[in-house]
Design a protein around this motif. Sequence first.
Motif, PDB file in Angstrom:
ATOM      1  N   ASN A  79       2.893   5.871   0.309  1.00 54.21           N
ATOM      2  CA  ASN A  79       1.949   6.447  -1.490  1.00 54.21           C
ATOM      3  C   ASN A  79       1.951   7.806  -1.417  1.00 54.21           C
ATOM      4  O   ASN A  79       2.454   7.845  -2.857  1.00 54.21           O
ATOM      5  CB  ASN A  79       0.633   6.326  -0.494  1.00 54.21           C
ATOM      6  CG  ASN A  79       0.253   5.206  -1.021  1.00 54.21           C
ATOM      7  OD1 ASN A  79       1.243   3.810  -1.254  1.00 54.21           O
ATOM      8  ND2 ASN A  79      -0.489   4.328  -0.041  1.00 54.21           N
ATOM      9  N   SER A  80       2.661   8.494  -0.991  1.00 56.59           N
ATOM     10  CA  SER A  80       2.632   9.909  -1.028  1.00 56.59           C
ATOM     11  C   SER A  80       4.101   9.983  -1.859  1.00 56.59           C
ATOM     12  O   SER A  80       4.604  10.752  -2.414  1.00 56.59           O
ATOM     13  CB  SER A  80       2.148  10.985  -0.016  1.00 56.59           C
ATOM     14  OG  SER A  80       1.066  10.977   0.354  1.00 56.59           O
ATOM     15  N   LEU A  81       5.330   9.928  -1.110  1.00 57.94           N
ATOM     16  CA  LEU A  81       6.549   9.750  -1.681  1.00 57.94           C
ATOM     17  C   LEU A  81       6.652   9.086  -3.087  1.00 57.94           C
ATOM     18  O   LEU A  81       7.415   9.904  -3.940  1.00 57.94           O
ATOM     19  CB  LEU A  81       7.608   8.972  -0.742  1.00 57.94           C
ATOM     20  CG  LEU A  81       7.665   9.403   1.036  1.00 57.94           C
ATOM     21  CD1 LEU A  81       8.592   8.754   1.666  1.00 57.94           C
ATOM     22  CD2 LEU A  81       8.684  10.590   0.054  1.00 57.94           C
ATOM     23  N   LEU A  82       5.936   7.712  -3.174  1.00 55.47           N
ATOM     24  CA  LEU A  82       5.521   6.927  -4.205  1.00 55.47           C
ATOM     25  C   LEU A  82       5.282   8.017  -5.470  1.00 55.47           C
ATOM     26  O   LEU A  82       5.339   7.637  -6.450  1.00 55.47           O
ATOM     27  CB  LEU A  82       5.444   5.916  -4.824  1.00 55.47           C
ATOM     28  CG  LEU A  82       6.264   4.709  -3.462  1.00 55.47           C
ATOM     29  CD1 LEU A  82       5.051   3.547  -3.418  1.00 55.47           C
ATOM     30  CD2 LEU A  82       6.978   3.864  -3.764  1.00 55.47           C
ATOM     31  N   LEU A  83       4.437   8.714  -4.767  1.00 62.09           N
ATOM     32  CA  LEU A  83       3.780   9.652  -6.016  1.00 62.09           C
ATOM     33  C   LEU A  83       3.470  10.921  -6.183  1.00 62.09           C
ATOM     34  O   LEU A  83       4.402  11.525  -7.329  1.00 62.09           O
ATOM     35  CB  LEU A  83       2.116  10.143  -4.998  1.00 62.09           C
ATOM     36  CG  LEU A  83       1.175  11.269  -6.043  1.00 62.09           C
ATOM     37  CD1 LEU A  83       0.879  11.572  -6.883  1.00 62.09           C
ATOM     38  CD2 LEU A  83       0.193  11.857  -5.184  1.00 62.09           C
ATOM     39  N   VAL A  84       5.005  11.467  -4.681  1.00 63.03           N
ATOM     40  CA  VAL A  84       5.828  13.075  -5.155  1.00 63.03           C
ATOM     41  C   VAL A  84       6.817  12.702  -6.259  1.00 63.03           C
ATOM     42  O   VAL A  84       6.476  13.807  -7.012  1.00 63.03           O
ATOM     43  CB  VAL A  84       5.544  13.557  -4.224  1.00 63.03           C
ATOM     44  CG1 VAL A  84       7.010  12.839  -3.758  1.00 63.03           C
ATOM     45  CG2 VAL A  84       5.501  15.239  -4.709  1.00 63.03           C
TER      46      VAL A  84
END
Length: 284
Positions: A79-84
């Motif tokens: 999720n953090s990868l898709l967000l950042v």
Amino acid sequence: MRAAHVHRLILWSLLILFAVYFLTPMYVMVSTSLKDMEQVRNGSLLSLPTSPTTEAWAKAWSGACTGTDCNGLKPFFLNSLLLVIPAVLVSSAIGAINGYVLAKWRFPGSETMFAFLLFGVFMPMQVVLLPMSQVLGWLGIASSLWGLILIHVLAGIPSTTLFFRNYYVGLPDELVKAAMLDGASFWQIFFRIVLPLSTPIVVVTLIWQFTNIWNDFLYGVVFSGADSKPVTVGLNNLANTSSTVKEYNVDMAAALIAALPTLLVYVVAGKYFVRGLTAGAVKG
């Protein structure tokens, strides 16, 4: 000459002392994450692992419980990868254009607009939580990954604009004027002249935004839903999940997994970050 050697010895001693002081927590985290629970219970905090194992890392990644979910940090990390990635790229791109306009295309009210943007840099994040929640609700993207991306883009625009604007102020105005005399358009000047000269500040801004967004906890815990929580929220949930036995080695491994991307970014691009700062990224 002897006094100079003494001063250098004192300086190096202090630097080594500070380095050991700041690196000790990292050493404790790494060594604890490589121990099993028997070694953690029977050994000291600073002892080396007698039989290093990566079981704690494997469990932290895909088997540790965060509340009632026992899939580890993997879904939160993704999720953090898709967000950042989109949040960093979009906020940096908008900041570059804003900085270019405010530095080289002055217009009535441009200084006032820049002052309002600066206000966004220093405004406490807690002040905007309720208005942002209302806006996300109106847009229908509350508690979603898209909502988090929008929040981080909006929150990052003041900082990225400040960085690029202060950098572009140092570029010679003659470059823009000469291009305008040759008939170049706004976008041609930006992409063919200004942007190729912006490598130092682009690196600074990307690293700055990546670090802020990846490490953010407040926006993540307030605006995320069950399926969109970032890794910082997952790490908090993992550490606070109660069980019969507190697995400190798993907690340490999870903390290192959550911190690895930012550590890698600074290891790989840290020198470029420092060069970008000295090239004028944070001049007043």
